[in-house]
Design a protein around this motif. Structure first.
Motif: not given
Length: 292
Positions: A166-185
């Motif tokens: 779950q920690g590994v999955v969480n890490t990818f979730v946090v990482f990818l969500s911020r990249i996607a959010a940066w792209a949208v912003s």
């Protein structure tokens, strides 16, 4: 299933809370001065947030299970009924056979469902609990095999392994969500970019967490086969098959019922789409034991 979803939801809420706190205090400085992303800083930030969420959920798991299920903990020194004493003796005997040096807490919870579960932050601080319905519906051999299955979960360290995953999955979730959010912003006016980034992080984190949960659920199904094998080793293969057949008969009777099994590391899960199931099909579990 609800227990698995609560574990994932707790992770998500902890991750969002930690992310917001770190952002407020300026710790999450993964955006560089040119408006790009420092991927090294973002990865470190993601791992801190992701694994913190997973380990907080693990630390709370035994307490949450007791609270949610209203588990009555059975202590050997208490004045127990014959049935309660029998459950405690089974858990302790099978735990010693599995090589555990610290006996799990033993509990019973009132429910008509036929189920049992194991949880806890470590082998030294684990809990094995059975439902009153299981004790009423199944015979002694089946109950013994089901308890052996749960003890095998503890002995295999499934709680910790699931948390690391779950920690590994969480890490990818946090990482990818911020990249996607940066792209949208980058698609909006500069004065709105900060607010859009903040909202988009939360939205993408929820969306990616749902996708990540499929990985966790897939591992949950995988570990059930190993726990079945462990239960067969501790209690006997015939008893384990007999117990799974008893669960299958109960499941068939209750397939139109609204009752739902809700505990992590439980013995049985309600029928649903394979991708969103915590447990493999009982027929497949029986087939594998017979073939093994």
């Amino acid at each position: 299933m609800k227990r698995i979803l609560l574990f994932i939801l707790t992770n998500l809420l902890v991750m969002i809370t930690i992310g917001i706190i770190l952002s407020v205090f300026g710790v999450s400085s993964y955006l560089n001065e040119s408006g790009g992303i420092d991927f090294g800083s973002l990865l470190v930030f993601s791992a801190i947030v992701g694994f913190t969420g997973a380990f907080i959920s693990l630390a709370m798991s035994r307490w949450m299970a007791k609270m949610m299920m209203k588990v009555q903990v059975l202590k050997p020194e208490d004045n127990l009924s014959y049935g309660e004493r029998q459950v405690v003796d089974m858990v302790h005997r099978l735990s010693r056979a599995a090589g555990l040096t610290h006996m799990p807490e033993v509990g019973i919870y009132e429910s008509n469902e036929v189920n049992a579960f194991a949880t806890g932050p470590s082998k030294k601080r684990s809990l094995v609990a059975v439902s009153s319905g299981l004790l009423h519906e199944l015979d002694e051999n089946a109950v013994e095999a089901i308890i052996a299955h749960e003890v095998a979960h503890v002995a295999n360290g499934d709680m910790v392994t699931m948390t690391l995953l779950q920690g590994v999955v969480n890490t990818f979730v946090v990482f990818l969500s911020r990249i996607a959010a940066w792209a949208v912003s980058r698609l909006v006016k500069e004065e709105l970019a900060g607010l859009v980034h903040f909202i988009a992080v939360i939205v993408f984190q929820i969306a990616f967490s749902i996708l990540g949960s499929l990985v966790v659920l897939a591992y949950s199904r995988h570990r059930e086969f190993h726990a079945d094998a462990g239960g067969a080793h501790l209690a006997g293969r015939d008893k384990m098959i007999h117990a799974l057949r008893g669960l299958k008969a109960y499941q068939d009777r209750m397939q139109d019922s609204q009752q739902t099994a809700i505990s992590t590391l439980q013995i049985s899960g309600k029928k649903r789409s394979a991708l969103f199931s915590t447990h493999p099909d009982l027929e497949e579990r029986i087939r594998r034991l017979q073939a093994g």
